[in-house]
Design a protein around this motif. Structure first.
Motif, PDB file in Angstrom:
ATOM      1  N   VAL A 176       0.851  -1.186   0.000  1.00  0.00           N
ATOM      2  CA  VAL A 176       0.000   0.000   0.000  1.00  0.00           C
ATOM      3  C   VAL A 176       0.889   1.240   0.000  1.00  0.00           C
ATOM      4  CG1 VAL A 176      -1.865   1.216   1.167  1.00  0.00           C
ATOM      5  CG2 VAL A 176      -1.751  -1.283   1.296  1.00  0.00           C
ATOM      6  N   ALA A 177       0.924   1.955  -1.131  1.00  0.00           N
ATOM      7  CA  ALA A 177       1.775   3.143  -1.269  1.00  0.00           C
ATOM      8  C   ALA A 177       3.174   2.868  -0.737  1.00  0.00           C
ATOM      9  CB  ALA A 177       1.146   4.340  -0.551  1.00  0.00           C
ATOM     10  N   PRO A 178       3.854   1.836  -1.231  1.00  0.00           N
ATOM     11  CA  PRO A 178       5.149   1.457  -0.654  1.00  0.00           C
ATOM     12  C   PRO A 178       6.202   2.548  -0.815  1.00  0.00           C
ATOM     13  CG  PRO A 178       4.816   0.365  -2.758  1.00  0.00           C
ATOM     14  CD  PRO A 178       3.505   1.019  -2.406  1.00  0.00           C
ATOM     15  N   ALA A 179       7.036   2.694   0.209  1.00  0.00           N
ATOM     16  CA  ALA A 179       8.120   3.668   0.195  1.00  0.00           C
ATOM     17  C   ALA A 179       9.279   3.088  -0.605  1.00  0.00           C
ATOM     18  CB  ALA A 179       8.547   4.009   1.618  1.00  0.00           C
ATOM     19  N   MET A 264      -0.727  -1.167  -4.625  1.00  0.00           N
ATOM     20  CA  MET A 264      -1.745  -0.126  -4.628  1.00  0.00           C
ATOM     21  C   MET A 264      -1.089   1.235  -4.434  1.00  0.00           C
ATOM     22  SD  MET A 264      -4.356  -2.179  -2.067  1.00  0.00           S
ATOM     23  CE  MET A 264      -5.910  -1.978  -2.940  1.00  0.00           C
ATOM     24  N   SER A 265      -1.467   2.195  -5.283  1.00  0.00           N
ATOM     25  CA  SER A 265      -0.869   3.519  -5.207  1.00  0.00           C
ATOM     26  C   SER A 265      -1.905   4.569  -5.590  1.00  0.00           C
ATOM     27  CB  SER A 265       0.339   3.606  -6.147  1.00  0.00           C
ATOM     28  OG  SER A 265       0.937   4.883  -6.094  1.00  0.00           O
ATOM     29  N   CYS A 295      -2.913  -1.536  -8.839  1.00  0.00           N
ATOM     30  CA  CYS A 295      -4.086  -0.688  -8.701  1.00  0.00           C
ATOM     31  C   CYS A 295      -3.637   0.766  -8.512  1.00  0.00           C
ATOM     32  CB  CYS A 295      -4.936  -1.099  -7.497  1.00  0.00           C
ATOM     33  SG  CYS A 295      -5.650  -2.756  -7.625  1.00  0.00           S
ATOM     34  N   LEU A 296      -4.062   1.653  -9.404  1.00  0.00           N
ATOM     35  CA  LEU A 296      -3.761   3.078  -9.302  1.00  0.00           C
ATOM     36  C   LEU A 296      -5.074   3.830  -9.115  1.00  0.00           C
ATOM     37  CD1 LEU A 296      -1.145   3.437 -12.199  1.00  0.00           C
ATOM     38  CD2 LEU A 296      -0.706   3.129  -9.759  1.00  0.00           C
ATOM     39  N   TYR A 297      -5.195   4.496  -7.962  1.00  0.00           N
ATOM     40  CA  TYR A 297      -6.452   5.166  -7.606  1.00  0.00           C
ATOM     41  C   TYR A 297      -6.372   6.655  -7.938  1.00  0.00           C
ATOM     42  CZ  TYR A 297      -7.340   0.786  -5.256  1.00  0.00           C
ATOM     43  OH  TYR A 297      -7.516  -0.555  -4.988  1.00  0.00           O
ATOM     44  N   ARG A 298      -7.274   7.092  -8.795  1.00  0.00           N
ATOM     45  CA  ARG A 298      -7.259   8.489  -9.235  1.00  0.00           C
ATOM     46  C   ARG A 298      -7.382   9.460  -8.071  1.00  0.00           C
ATOM     47  NH1 ARG A 298     -10.495   6.272 -13.432  1.00  0.00           N
ATOM     48  NH2 ARG A 298     -12.390   6.807 -12.266  1.00  0.00           N
ATOM     49  N   MET A 303      -1.867   8.118   2.119  1.00  0.00           N
ATOM     50  CA  MET A 303      -2.458   7.312   3.192  1.00  0.00           C
ATOM     51  C   MET A 303      -3.716   6.633   2.665  1.00  0.00           C
ATOM     52  SD  MET A 303      -1.753   9.976   6.331  1.00  0.00           S
ATOM     53  CE  MET A 303      -2.122   8.801   7.637  1.00  0.00           C
ATOM     54  N   LEU A 304      -3.531   5.731   1.727  1.00  0.00           N
ATOM     55  CA  LEU A 304      -4.639   5.131   0.991  1.00  0.00           C
ATOM     56  C   LEU A 304      -5.695   4.492   1.881  1.00  0.00           C
ATOM     57  CD1 LEU A 304      -2.912   3.386  -2.057  1.00  0.00           C
ATOM     58  CD2 LEU A 304      -4.571   5.248  -2.136  1.00  0.00           C
ATOM     59  N   LEU A 305      -5.267   3.830   2.943  1.00  0.00           N
ATOM     60  CA  LEU A 305      -6.217   3.111   3.794  1.00  0.00           C
ATOM     61  C   LEU A 305      -7.054   4.050   4.652  1.00  0.00           C
ATOM     62  CD1 LEU A 305      -3.952   0.175   5.035  1.00  0.00           C
ATOM     63  CD2 LEU A 305      -5.541   0.194   3.094  1.00  0.00           C
ATOM     64  N   ARG A 306      -6.603   5.313   4.807  1.00  0.00           N
ATOM     65  CA  ARG A 306      -7.300   6.261   5.670  1.00  0.00           C
ATOM     66  C   ARG A 306      -7.775   7.510   4.921  1.00  0.00           C
ATOM     67  NH1 ARG A 306      -3.083   6.098  10.715  1.00  0.00           N
ATOM     68  NH2 ARG A 306      -1.610   5.851   9.008  1.00  0.00           N
ATOM     69  N   ASP A 307      -7.554   7.525   3.602  1.00  0.00           N
ATOM     70  CA  ASP A 307      -8.086   8.615   2.780  1.00  0.00           C
ATOM     71  C   ASP A 307      -9.609   8.570   2.782  1.00  0.00           C
ATOM     72  OD1 ASP A 307      -5.546   9.399   2.046  1.00  0.00           O
ATOM     73  OD2 ASP A 307      -5.611   8.441   0.069  1.00  0.00           O
ATOM     74  N   LEU A 308     -10.217   9.606   2.237  1.00  0.00           N
ATOM     75  CA  LEU A 308     -11.679   9.583   2.065  1.00  0.00           C
ATOM     76  C   LEU A 308     -12.097   8.441   1.164  1.00  0.00           C
ATOM     77  CD1 LEU A 308     -12.445  13.414   1.690  1.00  0.00           C
ATOM     78  CD2 LEU A 308     -12.648  11.975   3.744  1.00  0.00           C
ATOM     79  N   ASN A 309     -11.200   8.041   0.264  1.00  0.00           N
ATOM     80  CA  ASN A 309     -11.474   6.915  -0.624  1.00  0.00           C
ATOM     81  C   ASN A 309     -11.027   5.586  -0.020  1.00  0.00           C
ATOM     82  OD1 ASN A 309     -12.392   5.955  -3.228  1.00  0.00           O
ATOM     83  ND2 ASN A 309     -10.241   5.579  -3.742  1.00  0.00           N
ATOM     84  N   GLY A 310     -10.656   5.599   1.259  1.00  0.00           N
ATOM     85  CA  GLY A 310     -10.156   4.401   1.914  1.00  0.00           C
ATOM     86  C   GLY A 310     -11.064   3.188   1.837  1.00  0.00           C
ATOM     87  N   PRO A 311     -12.374   3.352   2.042  1.00  0.00           N
ATOM     88  CA  PRO A 311     -13.257   2.176   1.970  1.00  0.00           C
ATOM     89  C   PRO A 311     -13.174   1.437   0.640  1.00  0.00           C
ATOM     90  CG  PRO A 311     -14.391   3.984   3.051  1.00  0.00           C
ATOM     91  CD  PRO A 311     -13.096   4.549   2.533  1.00  0.00           C
ATOM     92  N   THR A 312     -12.976   2.167  -0.461  1.00  0.00           N
ATOM     93  CA  THR A 312     -12.836   1.520  -1.763  1.00  0.00           C
ATOM     94  C   THR A 312     -11.558   0.700  -1.832  1.00  0.00           C
ATOM     95  OG1 THR A 312     -14.078   3.266  -2.896  1.00  0.00           O
ATOM     96  CG2 THR A 312     -12.605   1.927  -4.248  1.00  0.00           C
ATOM     97  N   VAL A 313     -10.463   1.273  -1.342  1.00  0.00           N
ATOM     98  CA  VAL A 313      -9.176   0.577  -1.345  1.00  0.00           C
ATOM     99  C   VAL A 313      -9.249  -0.673  -0.478  1.00  0.00           C
ATOM    100  CG1 VAL A 313      -6.729   0.777  -0.775  1.00  0.00           C
ATOM    101  CG2 VAL A 313      -7.950   2.741  -1.755  1.00  0.00           C
TER     102      VAL A 313
END
Length: 335
Positions: A176-179, A264-265, A295-298, A303-313
Motif C-alpha cells: 500500500v503506497a510502498p516507500a 496499490m498507489s 491498482c492506481l487510484y485516481r 495514506m490510501l487506507l485512511r483517505d476519504l477513498n479508503g473504503p474503496t481501497v
C-alpha cells in the motif's frame, strides 16, 4: 495543521535537512558523530504472541493489535505500518475486513509507537526478521489458512524485502503506497546532505512543519493523528537515513518477488514520486506478471487506507484476498 505533516512526509525532510546543514556550518560535520542504530539483540527466547504483544526472539515486547475473528478466520493479514506511525494505522482496514471474516494483526515496529527503543532506527535487517518471525507465528497458529503480508509506506518497503527473501511464510503480499523512492532517483542536493548530516548531527530533530505536502485528503483523520501521542511528530535525521537505506533495498528487490502481489498507489500521492512506484511496478510486471496486480487510484493520496477513498481501497483488498490473491479476473475499483 503543519504538525501532522510528519505523517507520510518524512522522506521530504531530506530537503529540510539541507537548509539545516548549511545554517549550522561544516564545523559540526567535521566534529563527527555516528548515527545511532538500536537493532534487535541476540536470540534468547522463542518467538510468541500474547494478547497484547509480539514477543520477539531477543525478548523485546512489541505492542500488538488485532481485528476480526481470531478463532476461525478465512484469511489472516499481518500489517506493517509506515514511518512515524504505529499498529493503529490499520484500525480502519482491520475493522472493515473483519466483516469479511478476515483477521488482521499488526505490531509497533521497533523504534516507533509504543516500543522501548523509540525514537531510534532499528536497522533494516531487524525489521525484516521481526516480520518473518511474526509470519511464522501466524502460520503455526492458523494452519491451512492463507496468510498475507501487508505493508503500508515504510512497511511496504519492509514487506517487499521480506516477500523477496522469505516467500515461504506467506501466500501473498499487499503493498500500500510502498516507500520505494531510492537514492538513485533523488537529486544530489537531497542525498549528499542526508549522508553528511546523519553522520555529523544524527540527533537533529526533523518535523513536517513548513512542508507543503498533504499525505491525505481526510482532514479530520489528520487532525486526530496530530493529537495521538504515539504518532511521531518529529524524527531524528539518522532515522530518515535508515529509511533511505531501506528504500534503496526495496527498489532493488521488487523484481525478485515470486508470489501473488497486490500493489496499490494513489495518483494524488505527494510523498512517493509516481516514477518510483512506476519503476517497481514495471519490475514486478517483467518478472512476475501472472501474479502481479497493480491498482492506481485516481483520488488516492499517500495514506490510501485512511483517505476519504479508503473504503474503496480496503474493499479491493478484501476482494483480492477472497479471490485467492490472483490477478486473474480481478479489477480494481479506481473510481
Amino acid at each position: 495543521m503543519q504538525s501532522n505533516m510528519i505523517v507520510g512526509a518524512a522522506i521530504h525532510h531530506i530537503e529540510k535537512a539541507l537548509s539545516w546543514f548549511v545554517g549550522l556550518g561544516f564545523a559540526f560535520w567535521l566534529a563527527g558523530c555516528a548515527p545511532t542504530v538500536i537493532p534487535a539483540g541476540d536470540p534468547i527466547a522463542s518467538v510468541r504472541m500474547t494478547e497484547n504483544a509480539f514477543m520477539a526472539s531477543d525478548g523485546a515486547s512489541l505492542p500488538l493489535q488485532y481485528w476480526g475473528p481470531v478463532d476461525d478466520p478465512d484469511a489472516v493479514i499481518l500489517g506493517l505500518h509506515g514511518f512515524g506511525d504505529y499498529a493503529n494505522a490499520f484500525d480502519e482496514a482491520g475493522t472493515a475486513l473483519a466483516s469479511e471474516n478476515i483477521a488482521l494483526f499488526a505490531y509497533d515496529q521497533r523504534g516507533f509507537g509504543r516500543t522501548a527503543t523509540r525514537p531510534f532506527w532499528p536497522g533494516t535487517q531487524s525489521l525484516i526478521n521481526d516480520a518473518s518471525d511474526m509470519l511464522v507465528i501466524l502460520r503455526m497458529r492458523y494452519p491451512g489458512r492463507p496468510i498475507y503480508l501487508m505493508g503500508d509506506s515504510m512497511g511496504g518497503a519492509v514487506a517487499i524485502v521480506t516477500a523477496a527473501s522469505r516467500p515461504q511464510w506467506m501466500d501473498g503480499v499487499i503493498l500500500v503506497a510502498p516507500a520505494v523512492w531510492n537514492r538513485d532517483m533523488m537529486p544530489w542536493y537531497q542525498t549528499a546532505p542526508l549522508s553528511m548530516i546523519s553522520n555529523s548531527l544524527p540527533w537533529l530533530p526533523l518535523s513536517g512543519q513548513g512542508l507543503d505536502i498533504w499525505p491525505s485528503d481526510n482532514i479530520e483523520m489528520l487532525r486526530r493523528l496530530s493529537r495521538d501521542p504515539y504518532m511521531m511528530k518529529s524524527v531524528r535525521v539518522d532515522m530518515v537515513a535508515g529509511l533511505a537505506d531501506l528504500m534503496d533495498l526495496a527498489q532493488q528487490r521488487g523484481g525478485d518477488i515470486d508470489i501473488p502481489t497486490l500493489l496499490m498507489s494513489g495518483q494524488q500521492d505527494q510523498v512517493i514520486p509516481p516514477g518510483a512506484v512506476a519503476a517497481i511496478a514495471d519490475n514486478m510486471r517483467a518478472s512476475n506478471s501472472d501474479q502481479s496486480t497493480i491498482c492506481l487510484y485516481r483520488d488516492g493520496y499517500h495514506m490510501l487506507l485512511r483517505d476519504l477513498n479508503g473504503p474503496t481501497v480496503i474493499g479491493d483488498i478484501g476482494r483480492w484476498i477472497k479471490g485467492g490473491g490472483t490477478a486473474r479476473d480481478f479489477s480494481c475499483r479506481v473510481n
